[in-house]
Design a protein around this motif. Structure first.
Motif, PDB file in Angstrom:
ATOM      1  N   ARG A   1      56.287  36.174  42.245  1.00 32.99           N
ATOM      2  CA  ARG A   1      55.258  35.178  42.535  1.00 32.99           C
ATOM      3  C   ARG A   1      55.002  35.119  44.027  1.00 32.99           C
ATOM      4  NH1 ARG A   1      55.321  28.927  40.304  1.00 32.99           N
ATOM      5  NH2 ARG A   1      53.443  28.225  41.421  1.00 32.99           N
ATOM      6  N   ALA A   2      53.746  34.917  44.398  1.00 34.95           N
ATOM      7  CA  ALA A   2      53.365  34.810  45.807  1.00 34.95           C
ATOM      8  C   ALA A   2      52.402  33.644  45.950  1.00 34.95           C
ATOM      9  CB  ALA A   2      52.706  36.103  46.279  1.00 34.95           C
ATOM     10  N   GLY A   3      52.755  32.685  46.793  1.00 34.20           N
ATOM     11  CA  GLY A   3      51.944  31.480  46.932  1.00 34.20           C
ATOM     12  C   GLY A   3      50.499  31.750  47.291  1.00 34.20           C
ATOM     13  N   ALA A   4      50.258  32.775  48.103  1.00 34.05           N
ATOM     14  CA  ALA A   4      48.892  33.088  48.527  1.00 34.05           C
ATOM     15  C   ALA A   4      48.050  33.663  47.396  1.00 34.05           C
ATOM     16  CB  ALA A   4      48.921  34.070  49.695  1.00 34.05           C
TER      17      ALA A   4
ATOM     18  N   TRP B   1      53.575  44.568  48.004  1.00 31.29           N
ATOM     19  CA  TRP B   1      52.669  45.336  47.157  1.00 31.29           C
ATOM     20  C   TRP B   1      52.845  45.041  45.675  1.00 31.29           C
ATOM     21  CZ3 TRP B   1      54.432  48.678  43.445  1.00 31.29           C
ATOM     22  CH2 TRP B   1      55.770  49.058  43.529  1.00 31.29           C
ATOM     23  N   LYS B   2      54.044  44.668  45.240  1.00 33.99           N
ATOM     24  CA  LYS B   2      54.241  44.389  43.815  1.00 33.99           C
ATOM     25  C   LYS B   2      53.402  43.192  43.371  1.00 33.99           C
ATOM     26  CE  LYS B   2      58.876  46.334  43.234  1.00 33.99           C
ATOM     27  NZ  LYS B   2      60.295  46.046  42.875  1.00 33.99           N
ATOM     28  N   ALA B   3      53.416  42.137  44.176  1.00 31.69           N
ATOM     29  CA  ALA B   3      52.590  40.972  43.854  1.00 31.69           C
ATOM     30  C   ALA B   3      51.112  41.331  43.934  1.00 31.69           C
ATOM     31  CB  ALA B   3      52.915  39.823  44.803  1.00 31.69           C
ATOM     32  N   ALA B   4      50.752  42.121  44.950  1.00 25.69           N
ATOM     33  CA  ALA B   4      49.358  42.549  45.092  1.00 25.69           C
ATOM     34  C   ALA B   4      48.906  43.340  43.871  1.00 25.69           C
ATOM     35  CB  ALA B   4      49.196  43.387  46.357  1.00 25.69           C
ATOM     36  N   LEU B   5      49.783  44.191  43.372  1.00 25.27           N
ATOM     37  CA  LEU B   5      49.440  45.015  42.216  1.00 25.27           C
ATOM     38  C   LEU B   5      49.192  44.162  40.976  1.00 25.27           C
ATOM     39  CD1 LEU B   5      49.098  47.926  41.233  1.00 25.27           C
ATOM     40  CD2 LEU B   5      51.532  47.935  40.646  1.00 25.27           C
ATOM     41  N   THR B   6      49.983  43.107  40.797  1.00 24.44           N
ATOM     42  CA  THR B   6      49.767  42.249  39.624  1.00 24.44           C
ATOM     43  C   THR B   6      48.440  41.504  39.728  1.00 24.44           C
ATOM     44  OG1 THR B   6      50.952  40.347  40.573  1.00 24.44           O
ATOM     45  CG2 THR B   6      52.253  41.949  39.325  1.00 24.44           C
ATOM     46  N   ALA B   7      48.034  41.177  40.957  1.00 30.56           N
ATOM     47  CA  ALA B   7      46.729  40.528  41.136  1.00 30.56           C
ATOM     48  C   ALA B   7      45.600  41.501  40.827  1.00 30.56           C
ATOM     49  CB  ALA B   7      46.599  39.993  42.558  1.00 30.56           C
ATOM     50  N   LEU B   8      45.734  42.727  41.282  1.00 24.41           N
ATOM     51  CA  LEU B   8      44.670  43.720  41.116  1.00 24.41           C
ATOM     52  C   LEU B   8      44.600  44.283  39.703  1.00 24.41           C
ATOM     53  CD1 LEU B   8      45.068  45.621  44.505  1.00 24.41           C
ATOM     54  CD2 LEU B   8      43.261  44.016  43.862  1.00 24.41           C
ATOM     55  N   THR B   9      45.650  44.080  38.920  1.00 25.71           N
ATOM     56  CA  THR B   9      45.631  44.533  37.522  1.00 25.71           C
ATOM     57  C   THR B   9      45.461  43.359  36.553  1.00 25.71           C
ATOM     58  OG1 THR B   9      48.056  44.447  37.481  1.00 25.71           O
ATOM     59  CG2 THR B   9      47.032  46.578  37.966  1.00 25.71           C
ATOM     60  N   PHE B  10      45.187  42.190  37.087  1.00 24.91           N
ATOM     61  CA  PHE B  10      44.955  40.982  36.283  1.00 24.91           C
ATOM     62  C   PHE B  10      46.132  40.673  35.356  1.00 24.91           C
ATOM     63  CE2 PHE B  10      40.645  42.833  36.999  1.00 24.91           C
ATOM     64  CZ  PHE B  10      40.227  41.900  37.936  1.00 24.91           C
ATOM     65  N   THR B  11      47.327  40.842  35.899  1.00 28.11           N
ATOM     66  CA  THR B  11      48.535  40.491  35.148  1.00 28.11           C
ATOM     67  C   THR B  11      49.338  39.401  35.845  1.00 28.11           C
ATOM     68  OG1 THR B  11      49.726  42.312  36.247  1.00 28.11           O
ATOM     69  CG2 THR B  11      48.748  42.782  34.090  1.00 28.11           C
ATOM     70  N   TYR B  12      48.787  38.848  36.918  1.00 27.89           N
ATOM     71  CA  TYR B  12      49.550  37.886  37.722  1.00 27.89           C
ATOM     72  C   TYR B  12      49.916  36.634  36.929  1.00 27.89           C
ATOM     73  CZ  TYR B  12      51.068  35.024  41.642  1.00 27.89           C
ATOM     74  OH  TYR B  12      51.826  34.241  42.484  1.00 27.89           O
ATOM     75  N   ASN B  13      49.075  36.235  35.978  1.00 32.25           N
ATOM     76  CA  ASN B  13      49.375  34.992  35.265  1.00 32.25           C
ATOM     77  C   ASN B  13      50.646  35.100  34.428  1.00 32.25           C
ATOM     78  OD1 ASN B  13      47.930  36.736  33.496  1.00 32.25           O
ATOM     79  ND2 ASN B  13      47.332  35.018  32.201  1.00 32.25           N
ATOM     80  N   TYR B  14      51.017  36.316  34.033  1.00 32.85           N
ATOM     81  CA  TYR B  14      52.299  36.510  33.353  1.00 32.85           C
ATOM     82  C   TYR B  14      53.382  36.969  34.330  1.00 32.85           C
ATOM     83  CZ  TYR B  14      49.967  35.913  28.872  1.00 32.85           C
ATOM     84  OH  TYR B  14      49.271  35.384  27.810  1.00 32.85           O
ATOM     85  N   ALA B  15      53.027  37.888  35.227  1.00 32.56           N
ATOM     86  CA  ALA B  15      54.009  38.379  36.201  1.00 32.56           C
ATOM     87  C   ALA B  15      54.469  37.262  37.130  1.00 32.56           C
ATOM     88  CB  ALA B  15      53.411  39.523  37.017  1.00 32.56           C
ATOM     89  N   GLY B  16      53.567  36.340  37.459  1.00 27.79           N
ATOM     90  CA  GLY B  16      53.935  35.227  38.324  1.00 27.79           C
ATOM     91  C   GLY B  16      54.952  34.301  37.690  1.00 27.79           C
TER      92      GLY B  16
ATOM     93  N   PHE C   1      40.044  41.044  49.456  1.00 25.49           N
ATOM     94  CA  PHE C   1      40.851  39.846  49.695  1.00 25.49           C
ATOM     95  C   PHE C   1      42.342  40.157  49.631  1.00 25.49           C
ATOM     96  CE2 PHE C   1      43.446  36.661  47.466  1.00 25.49           C
ATOM     97  CZ  PHE C   1      43.582  35.738  48.492  1.00 25.49           C
ATOM     98  N   VAL C   2      42.776  40.836  48.584  1.00 25.67           N
ATOM     99  CA  VAL C   2      44.207  41.092  48.402  1.00 25.67           C
ATOM    100  C   VAL C   2      44.752  41.950  49.538  1.00 25.67           C
ATOM    101  CG1 VAL C   2      45.918  42.229  46.934  1.00 25.67           C
ATOM    102  CG2 VAL C   2      44.164  40.775  45.903  1.00 25.67           C
ATOM    103  N   VAL C   3      44.044  43.018  49.884  1.00 22.92           N
ATOM    104  CA  VAL C   3      44.512  43.903  50.957  1.00 22.92           C
ATOM    105  C   VAL C   3      44.498  43.175  52.298  1.00 22.92           C
ATOM    106  CG1 VAL C   3      44.032  46.015  52.234  1.00 22.92           C
ATOM    107  CG2 VAL C   3      43.824  45.995  49.738  1.00 22.92           C
ATOM    108  N   ALA C   4      43.398  42.478  52.588  1.00 21.28           N
ATOM    109  CA  ALA C   4      43.293  41.769  53.865  1.00 21.28           C
ATOM    110  C   ALA C   4      44.351  40.679  53.980  1.00 21.28           C
ATOM    111  CB  ALA C   4      41.893  41.172  54.015  1.00 21.28           C
TER     112      ALA C   4
END
Length: 340
Positions: free
Chosen positions: A133-136, A113-128, A96-99
């Motif tokens: 932050r990325a709306g998608a 890629w920075k936002a993608a990396l936070t999603a893939l490392t499960f840190t987006y809830n703090y990094a966002g 999903f993230v790559v596509a």
């Protein structure tokens, strides 16, 4: 949201595999109801209430119940537990993230890629909140909370012995997390995302449900809370308490505990409620819920920000989600579980 098998222990001794567990259709249906609320809230919003947020809480309390059963009642081997979590969650998330990063390039919801990396490392809830932050990817905050809860509960299952001690600890952590959220929002004036995206706040939804599950497993849940109408009544009151007119902290101080009670009281509910939740449409939605959860967010952005057709975008969500489930999620999970 992620799918922990909607099963219940049917023997009194600890078990190490799913053969001793029976699948409960109404828990699959609860998951289906959760994603239905998210989709309605995003694509066909109801004035006065954010059903998307309500749907997330339905997911969280179900996860709390199931994780408590797996880790503290069945004592499922942690190595196998985390392997199965990875096989269920990561392949579909990675695709999903790559596509999405490629497909959304050049659009108003493009992300790097920075936002993608936070999603893939499960840190987006703090990094966002703090970094990027990325709306998608905004929905990934809830997945992060759930993954963090896996680790915390697994650690507690190893470190803390005795069911009573576990219940006390989980209850205390729940109270601290709820108080943390209320202080952040009411006293410090931090906004919704800054307060309630954080694991140190929102894990309360999962922990509260785990506490009630363990009380029920020990037959310490009061008989009054085992009535045939408790789950439905608690759910209805909880949803009403999520109305926009109700202060946000009350959603989490009062409504979420009611939802936690509701999902753990389903075993005693009337056949009308469990029959509805066990119906094929609800269980199929539950089956597809993780892929639907992943793919709905970018299309929701087009509806919410650009005014695109809700029906057209929802159809696109189902098309992408079904491809994800049958081409990525299901085969990857099966292959990894067999060969890893």
């Amino acid at each position: 949201m992620t799918d922990i098998s909607a099963t219940r222990l049917v023997v009194s001794r600890p078990v190490a595999d799913s053969s001793a567990r029976t699948r409960l259709g109404y828990l699959d249906g609860w998951r289906g109801l959760s994603i239905a609320l998210v989709l309605i809230g995003h694509f066909f919003p109801v004035p006065g209430i954010n059903l998307g947020i309500v749907g997330v809480e339905f997911f969280f309390v179900l996860s709390g119940r199931l994780m408590a059963e797996i880790l503290f009642v069945e004592h499922y081997p942690l190595k196998k537990f985390f392997k199965r979590r990875f096989s269920r969650i990561y392949p579909a998330l990675l695709v999903f993230v790559v596509a999405a990063m490629v497909a959304l390039t050049g659009t108003f919801v493009a992300f790097k890629w920075k936002a993608a990396l936070t999603a893939l490392t499960f840190t987006y809830n703090y990094a966002g909140i703090l970094v990027t932050r990325a709306g998608a990817l905004d929905h990934i905050w809830s997945l992060c909370v759930e993954e963090h809860a896996y680790i915390i509960l697994a650690l507690i299952s190893v470190v803390v012995s005795g069911r009573s001690r576990v219940i006390v600890l989980l209850g205390a952590l729940s109270v601290l997390a709820m108080a943390n959220g209320a202080i952040s929002y009411w006293v410090l004036g931090i906004g919704y995302e800054g307060s309630y995206w954080r694991t140190d706040v929102h894990i309360a939804s999962i922990l509260l449900s785990a506490v009630i599950c363990l009380l029920q497993a020990d037959d310490r849940l009061p008989a009054l809370l085992k009535g045939p109408h408790v789950a439905l009544a608690a759910s209805v009151v909880a949803v009403l308490l999520f109305m926009a007119a109700v202060p946000t902290p009350i959603h989490y101080l009062v409504a979420v505990p009611l939802l936690a009670l509701a999902v753990n009281s389903l075993d005693f509910s009337s056949r009308y409620l469990t029959g509805f939740l066990s119906s094929r449409p609800m269980t199929m939605l539950g089956l597809w819920s993780y892929s639907l959860y992943l793919w709905q967010q970018p299309f929701y952005q087009f509806v919410d920000i650009q005014g695109s057709s809700a029906w057209l975008m929802l159809a696109a969500v189902f098309a992408c989600a079904l491809c994800s489930y049958y081409i990525v999620e299901k085969p990857a999970r099966s292959w990894l579980n067999r060969n890893w």
